[in-house]
Enzyme design. Structure first.
Site, PDB file in Angstrom:
ATOM      1  N   ALA A  13      23.643   9.126  28.458  1.00  0.00           N
ATOM      2  CA  ALA A  13      23.754   8.015  27.510  1.00  0.00           C
ATOM      3  C   ALA A  13      23.228   6.725  28.136  1.00  0.00           C
ATOM      4  O   ALA A  13      23.155   6.588  29.351  1.00  0.00           O
ATOM      5  CB  ALA A  13      25.211   7.834  27.101  1.00  0.00           C
ATOM      6  N   CYS A  14      22.876   5.799  27.274  1.00  0.00           N
ATOM      7  CA  CYS A  14      22.456   4.466  27.694  1.00  0.00           C
ATOM      8  C   CYS A  14      23.582   3.849  28.511  1.00  0.00           C
ATOM      9  O   CYS A  14      24.746   4.020  28.156  1.00  0.00           O
ATOM     10  CB  CYS A  14      22.173   3.643  26.448  1.00  0.00           C
ATOM     11  SG  CYS A  14      21.583   1.992  26.774  1.00  0.00           S
ATOM     12  N   PRO A  15      23.259   3.226  29.586  1.00  0.00           N
ATOM     13  CA  PRO A  15      21.980   2.746  30.097  1.00  0.00           C
ATOM     14  C   PRO A  15      21.359   3.624  31.181  1.00  0.00           C
ATOM     15  O   PRO A  15      20.380   3.238  31.795  1.00  0.00           O
ATOM     16  CB  PRO A  15      22.357   1.392  30.701  1.00  0.00           C
ATOM     17  CG  PRO A  15      23.701   1.659  31.309  1.00  0.00           C
ATOM     18  CD  PRO A  15      24.378   2.598  30.329  1.00  0.00           C
ATOM     19  N   CYS A  40      18.360   9.775  24.463  1.00  0.00           N
ATOM     20  CA  CYS A  40      19.136   8.568  24.183  1.00  0.00           C
ATOM     21  C   CYS A  40      18.323   7.676  23.246  1.00  0.00           C
ATOM     22  O   CYS A  40      17.242   7.209  23.613  1.00  0.00           O
ATOM     23  CB  CYS A  40      19.445   7.845  25.495  1.00  0.00           C
ATOM     24  SG  CYS A  40      20.192   6.226  25.273  1.00  0.00           S
ATOM     25  N   CYS A  90      23.096  -2.269  26.757  1.00  0.00           N
ATOM     26  CA  CYS A  90      22.221  -1.563  25.798  1.00  0.00           C
ATOM     27  C   CYS A  90      22.268  -2.265  24.459  1.00  0.00           C
ATOM     28  O   CYS A  90      23.288  -2.815  24.065  1.00  0.00           O
ATOM     29  CB  CYS A  90      22.682  -0.135  25.628  1.00  0.00           C
ATOM     30  SG  CYS A  90      22.358   0.892  27.031  1.00  0.00           S
TER      31      CYS A  90
END
Length: 96
Positions: A13-15, A40, A90
């Site tokens: 997942a971000c970041p 993502c 993000c």
């Protein structure tokens, strides 16, 4: 340093796709390529933006699955990338 490096961040997942890309580009020789496979959604904006703002060339950016993408970045210059606190933030695609 290597001429080409593949980074698989599927499921991250971000970041983390951006953070890992900034770390791995340092292992690529100038003129070499970093190939990133990711899923993502936020990284569809953060990865190409980082690459171009850092002076690297985006050679390819394509969808590879229903919610998966591949970006190929050619490293320009020999400077090293550093992860900054801003990299841990993000944004939703289309909003900045």
């Amino acid at each position: 340093m290597v001429a080409e490096l593949h980074l698989d961040v599927l499921g991250e997942a971000c970041p983390y796709p951006l953070i890992m890309a900034k770390q791995k580009i340092n292992e690529v020789a100038p003129g070499g390529r970093l190939i990133i496979d990711f899923d993502c959604t936020q990284a569809t904006e953060t990865l190409p933006r980082w690459a171009t703002e850092s002076g690297h060339a985006v050679e390819e950016f394509r969808k590879t699955g229903p919610a998966q993408w591949r970006i190929v970045i050619r490293k320009q210059g020999d400077g090293s990338e550093r992860v900054t606190p801003d990299d841990y933030t993000c944004s939703v695609p289309g909003q900045r």
